[in-house]
Design a protein around this motif. Structure first.
Motif, PDB file in Angstrom:
ATOM      1  N   ALA A 112       0.836  -1.198   0.000  1.00 59.97           N
ATOM      2  CA  ALA A 112       0.000   0.000   0.000  1.00 59.97           C
ATOM      3  C   ALA A 112       0.875   1.254   0.000  1.00 59.97           C
ATOM      4  CB  ALA A 112      -0.929  -0.004   1.209  1.00 59.97           C
ATOM      5  N   ALA A 113       1.948   1.229   0.779  1.00 60.37           N
ATOM      6  CA  ALA A 113       2.873   2.360   0.785  1.00 60.37           C
ATOM      7  C   ALA A 113       3.573   2.487  -0.563  1.00 60.37           C
ATOM      8  CB  ALA A 113       3.897   2.187   1.905  1.00 60.37           C
ATOM      9  N   ARG A 114       3.877   1.348  -1.177  1.00 59.64           N
ATOM     10  CA  ARG A 114       4.517   1.351  -2.504  1.00 59.64           C
ATOM     11  C   ARG A 114       3.578   1.958  -3.547  1.00 59.64           C
ATOM     12  NH1 ARG A 114       5.227  -4.024  -3.022  1.00 59.64           N
ATOM     13  NH2 ARG A 114       7.321  -3.988  -2.131  1.00 59.64           N
ATOM     14  N   VAL A 115       2.309   1.582  -3.481  1.00 63.42           N
ATOM     15  CA  VAL A 115       1.316   2.123  -4.407  1.00 63.42           C
ATOM     16  C   VAL A 115       1.239   3.639  -4.274  1.00 63.42           C
ATOM     17  CG1 VAL A 115      -1.153   2.226  -4.916  1.00 63.42           C
ATOM     18  CG2 VAL A 115      -0.048   0.004  -4.577  1.00 63.42           C
ATOM     19  N   GLU A 116       1.268   4.122  -3.053  1.00 67.34           N
ATOM     20  CA  GLU A 116       1.210   5.560  -2.829  1.00 67.34           C
ATOM     21  C   GLU A 116       2.415   6.260  -3.448  1.00 67.34           C
ATOM     22  OE1 GLU A 116      -0.020   9.266  -1.742  1.00 67.34           O
ATOM     23  OE2 GLU A 116      -1.151   7.387  -1.739  1.00 67.34           O
ATOM     24  N   ARG A 117       3.597   5.661  -3.294  1.00 69.54           N
ATOM     25  CA  ARG A 117       4.801   6.279  -3.870  1.00 69.54           C
ATOM     26  C   ARG A 117       4.727   6.297  -5.392  1.00 69.54           C
ATOM     27  NH1 ARG A 117       7.189   2.852  -0.073  1.00 69.54           N
ATOM     28  NH2 ARG A 117       7.968   1.470  -1.714  1.00 69.54           N
ATOM     29  N   LEU A 118       4.284   5.190  -5.985  1.00 68.43           N
ATOM     30  CA  LEU A 118       4.208   5.117  -7.443  1.00 68.43           C
ATOM     31  C   LEU A 118       3.124   6.058  -7.986  1.00 68.43           C
ATOM     32  CD1 LEU A 118       4.660   1.276  -7.942  1.00 68.43           C
ATOM     33  CD2 LEU A 118       6.326   3.064  -8.478  1.00 68.43           C
ATOM     34  N   THR A 119       2.038   6.193  -7.246  1.00 73.16           N
ATOM     35  CA  THR A 119       0.986   7.127  -7.645  1.00 73.16           C
ATOM     36  C   THR A 119       1.521   8.553  -7.652  1.00 73.16           C
ATOM     37  OG1 THR A 119      -0.746   5.680  -6.749  1.00 73.16           O
ATOM     38  CG2 THR A 119      -1.315   7.997  -7.092  1.00 73.16           C
ATOM     39  N   GLN A 120       2.252   8.901  -6.613  1.00 73.00           N
ATOM     40  CA  GLN A 120       2.845  10.236  -6.549  1.00 73.00           C
ATOM     41  C   GLN A 120       3.872  10.452  -7.657  1.00 73.00           C
ATOM     42  OE1 GLN A 120       4.366  10.812  -2.574  1.00 73.00           O
ATOM     43  NE2 GLN A 120       2.320  10.880  -1.648  1.00 73.00           N
ATOM     44  N   ALA A 121       4.468   9.352  -8.120  1.00 75.81           N
ATOM     45  CA  ALA A 121       5.442   9.446  -9.204  1.00 75.81           C
ATOM     46  C   ALA A 121       4.781   9.545 -10.578  1.00 75.81           C
ATOM     47  CB  ALA A 121       6.381   8.245  -9.178  1.00 75.81           C
ATOM     48  N   GLY A 122       3.438   9.464 -10.610  1.00 76.64           N
ATOM     49  CA  GLY A 122       2.715   9.664 -11.857  1.00 76.64           C
ATOM     50  C   GLY A 122       2.239   8.418 -12.568  1.00 76.64           C
ATOM     51  N   PHE A 123       2.392   7.234 -11.949  1.00 77.10           N
ATOM     52  CA  PHE A 123       1.935   6.014 -12.601  1.00 77.10           C
ATOM     53  C   PHE A 123       0.430   5.847 -12.409  1.00 77.10           C
ATOM     54  CE2 PHE A 123       6.427   5.196 -12.281  1.00 77.10           C
ATOM     55  CZ  PHE A 123       6.711   4.492 -13.434  1.00 77.10           C
ATOM     56  N   PRO A 124      -0.308   5.545 -13.474  1.00 74.07           N
ATOM     57  CA  PRO A 124      -1.759   5.369 -13.354  1.00 74.07           C
ATOM     58  C   PRO A 124      -2.102   4.061 -12.629  1.00 74.07           C
ATOM     59  CG  PRO A 124      -1.047   4.896 -15.591  1.00 74.07           C
ATOM     60  CD  PRO A 124       0.158   5.424 -14.869  1.00 74.07           C
ATOM     61  N   PRO A 125      -3.297   3.987 -12.054  1.00 74.44           N
ATOM     62  CA  PRO A 125      -3.696   2.789 -11.292  1.00 74.44           C
ATOM     63  C   PRO A 125      -3.590   1.497 -12.089  1.00 74.44           C
ATOM     64  CG  PRO A 125      -5.252   4.568 -10.917  1.00 74.44           C
ATOM     65  CD  PRO A 125      -4.332   5.037 -12.001  1.00 74.44           C
ATOM     66  N   GLU A 126      -3.928   1.541 -13.390  1.00 77.58           N
ATOM     67  CA  GLU A 126      -3.890   0.303 -14.177  1.00 77.58           C
ATOM     68  C   GLU A 126      -2.476  -0.217 -14.349  1.00 77.58           C
ATOM     69  OE1 GLU A 126      -4.507   3.766 -17.137  1.00 77.58           O
ATOM     70  OE2 GLU A 126      -5.147   3.192 -15.114  1.00 77.58           O
ATOM     71  N   ASP A 127      -1.493   0.664 -14.389  1.00 81.63           N
ATOM     72  CA  ASP A 127      -0.097   0.220 -14.462  1.00 81.63           C
ATOM     73  C   ASP A 127       0.347  -0.360 -13.129  1.00 81.63           C
ATOM     74  OD1 ASP A 127       0.000   1.016 -17.062  1.00 81.63           O
ATOM     75  OD2 ASP A 127       1.406   2.673 -16.763  1.00 81.63           O
ATOM     76  N   ILE A 128       0.041   0.333 -12.057  1.00 85.30           N
ATOM     77  CA  ILE A 128       0.448  -0.142 -10.729  1.00 85.30           C
ATOM     78  C   ILE A 128      -0.188  -1.489 -10.420  1.00 85.30           C
ATOM     79  CG2 ILE A 128       0.392   0.391  -8.262  1.00 85.30           C
ATOM     80  CD1 ILE A 128       0.388   3.370  -9.034  1.00 85.30           C
ATOM     81  N   ALA A 129      -1.406  -1.700 -10.915  1.00 88.43           N
ATOM     82  CA  ALA A 129      -2.113  -2.965 -10.652  1.00 88.43           C
ATOM     83  C   ALA A 129      -1.424  -4.157 -11.288  1.00 88.43           C
ATOM     84  CB  ALA A 129      -3.552  -2.861 -11.160  1.00 88.43           C
ATOM     85  N   ARG A 130      -0.492  -3.923 -12.215  1.00 86.34           N
ATOM     86  CA  ARG A 130       0.235  -5.020 -12.844  1.00 86.34           C
ATOM     87  C   ARG A 130       1.258  -5.645 -11.901  1.00 86.34           C
ATOM     88  NH1 ARG A 130       3.603  -4.059 -16.777  1.00 86.34           N
ATOM     89  NH2 ARG A 130       3.423  -6.248 -17.354  1.00 86.34           N
ATOM     90  N   ILE A 131       1.597  -4.962 -10.829  1.00 87.11           N
ATOM     91  CA  ILE A 131       2.601  -5.495  -9.895  1.00 87.11           C
ATOM     92  C   ILE A 131       1.986  -6.631  -9.087  1.00 87.11           C
ATOM     93  CG2 ILE A 131       4.114  -4.977  -7.953  1.00 87.11           C
ATOM     94  CD1 ILE A 131       4.169  -2.082  -8.879  1.00 87.11           C
ATOM     95  N   ARG A 132       2.619  -7.785  -9.115  1.00 86.06           N
ATOM     96  CA  ARG A 132       2.173  -8.927  -8.308  1.00 86.06           C
ATOM     97  C   ARG A 132       2.744  -8.754  -6.904  1.00 86.06           C
ATOM     98  NH1 ARG A 132       0.452 -12.930 -11.962  1.00 86.06           N
ATOM     99  NH2 ARG A 132       0.157 -11.886 -13.966  1.00 86.06           N
ATOM    100  N   ALA A 133       1.856  -8.399  -5.987  1.00 88.66           N
ATOM    101  CA  ALA A 133       2.293  -8.182  -4.614  1.00 88.66           C
ATOM    102  C   ALA A 133       1.149  -8.557  -3.672  1.00 88.66           C
ATOM    103  CB  ALA A 133       2.704  -6.722  -4.404  1.00 88.66           C
TER     104      ALA A 133
END
Length: 231
Positions: free
Chosen positions: A177-198
């Motif tokens: 969840a903290a990683r998602v927040e960092r990537l979101t702040q870095a400009g990655f859209p939710p659909e890209d972040i959702a590709r991470i298997r975690a």
């Protein structure tokens, strides 16, 4: 094979892009289908399955025998973090013909003694990806295992940007969840972040580093062998 077809095939191979050469065994006619063209081909489903399997062979279409020659780039696994899981994962991945690179700037962990016969890069991922380590692409899997955002995050950003076939990261749901927040702040859209298997790996109730490595490798193979539209 016509010279222009051979030239296209060689160009796709050099660019690490997949192709399927479709040959009608009855009249000998051929056409080269690149991965980008598969969805528009009349044999799209058949070609996707052949490409996912990575195997050439005969198929039947419209009562004709068609030979499919599959050319797929060798799959590379880039492991971020020279941890115990990576020690187990690297030789397993090599056993299934993946080319393995382990990256970790922590020289106490990234040693040849811990990773014999493995391509080991004791530097920061963002300093070597695309430089000392070949650029990531659609035929790369990335496993971020260091559990340190300073090491893992640059590699995850590079993997998402490159459209890697598999992107996984170690850590709990809270960590992710903290990683998602960092990537979101870095400009990655939710659909890209959702590709991470975690959490990374198939859910096999793995406990030990070796068991977690098995779960990770199984998830990579499962992803690799599914047609791209099903991933």
């Amino acid at each position: 094979m016509h010279l222009d077809t051979l030239a296209r095939l060689n160009a796709e191979r050099a660019a690490r892009r997949a192709t399927v050469l479709v040959t009608d065994t009855g009249d000998g006619t051929q056409r080269l289908v690149t991965e980008a063209e598969i969805d528009r081909d009349p044999l799209a489903d058949t070609l996707r399955k052949a490409l996912a399997a990575g195997r050439s062979g005969l198929v039947e279409a419209d009562e004709r025998q068609i030979f499919l020659t599959v050319q797929a780039p060798p799959v590379r696994l880039v492991v971020i973090g020279a941890v115990h899981i990576a020690q187990a994962l690297a030789p397993m991945a090599r056993a299934v013909d993946l080319a393995v690179t382990v990256i970790d700037p922590r020289t106490a962990f990234a040693t040849p003694e811990r990773f014999p016969e493995i391509d080991l890069v004791p530097e920061w991922p963002d300093a070597v990806l695309g430089n000392r380590v070949p650029a990531l692409d659609r035929y790369c899997a990335v496993a971020a295992l260091s559990h340190d955002p300073k090491i893992d995050d640059p590699a995850l950003k590079a993997a998402l940007g490159a459209g890697c076939l598999y992107v996984g990261a170690l850590g709990s749901r809270k960590t992710h969840a903290a990683r998602v927040e960092r990537l979101t702040q870095a400009g990655f859209p939710p659909e890209d972040i959702a590709r991470i298997r975690a959490p990374i790996g198939l859910d096999i109730a793995a406990v030990s580093p070796a068991e977690i490595a098995v779960a990770i490798l199984a998830e990579i193979v499962s992803t690799l062998r599914r047609p791209r539209q099903d991933r």
